[in-house]
Design an enzyme around this catalytic site. Sequence first.
Site, PDB file in Angstrom:
ATOM      1  N   ASP A 149       4.132   1.500   0.108  1.00  0.00           N
ATOM      2  CA  ASP A 149       4.577   2.903   0.080  1.00  0.00           C
ATOM      3  C   ASP A 149       4.780   3.389   1.508  1.00  0.00           C
ATOM      4  O   ASP A 149       4.110   2.916   2.438  1.00  0.00           O
ATOM      5  CB  ASP A 149       3.545   3.786  -0.611  1.00  0.00           C
ATOM      6  CG  ASP A 149       3.429   3.498  -2.099  1.00  0.00           C
ATOM      7  OD1 ASP A 149       4.458   3.125  -2.705  1.00  0.00           O
ATOM      8  OD2 ASP A 149       2.323   3.625  -2.650  1.00  0.00           O
ATOM      9  N   ASP A 183       9.643   4.345  -6.542  1.00  0.00           N
ATOM     10  CA  ASP A 183       8.977   5.471  -7.204  1.00  0.00           C
ATOM     11  C   ASP A 183       9.941   6.646  -7.363  1.00  0.00           C
ATOM     12  O   ASP A 183       9.984   7.304  -8.402  1.00  0.00           O
ATOM     13  CB  ASP A 183       7.764   5.937  -6.393  1.00  0.00           C
ATOM     14  CG  ASP A 183       6.661   4.893  -6.331  1.00  0.00           C
ATOM     15  OD1 ASP A 183       6.571   4.080  -7.273  1.00  0.00           O
ATOM     16  OD2 ASP A 183       5.901   4.903  -5.355  1.00  0.00           O
TER      17      ASP A 183
END
Length: 213
Positions: A149, A183
């Site tokens: 991430d 995401d």
Amino acid sequence: MKKFFTQGRLAAVIVVAVLVIDQIIKFAVKTHMCLYERIHITDWFYIYFTENNGMAFGMEVLPKLFLTLFRIVAVVLITWYLYSLTKRVEKVKTGYMVCLAFILAGAIGNIIDCVFYGEIFSQSTPGTVAGLVPWGHGYGELLHGKVVDMFYFPIIDTYWPDWVPFWGGEHFIFFSPIFNFADASISCGIIALLIFYGSYLNKNIPGSKETKK
């Protein structure tokens, strides 16, 4: 039939494009930044490298292996569903297909991390930048890789006023999750699907009452 073929090809292009962008970003971050290193873009946007074992936005709720297998099953089902839509005789809305394609692409993007990254990357640490290694010499086993991430948007970074019950004086950040391009693809696909195709979704889910009609 030409219409359905065009929609199917559009969905495939979206999936490939999202996957390529997602993996390029993850490879760049993984091989050029130490864990928890951050790059200041603006006061409300950072490139902040983290890794997680869980689902979207860093949530960790269930065991890693179960989450990976769940993602794989979900991808298989969505792929089958998209393919079945291209074979239907009745008209399917292109926007509906596009939403599903974004959701599918995001799911596959994070699956790649979970399945392969533990085998092909060395460990990222706060003082070490990871690199590609021969297969089997990475930081984890197959299906146990960590999701990379990097997008962090602390749009509001402040403190609660002292007079606020329970949280007075505590640090407050609006939108603290750190996420990746996959995401974002999943979230945008789901939000657009619910906003623009909520009723249409009920009519096209296999096994639903509307579908049976």
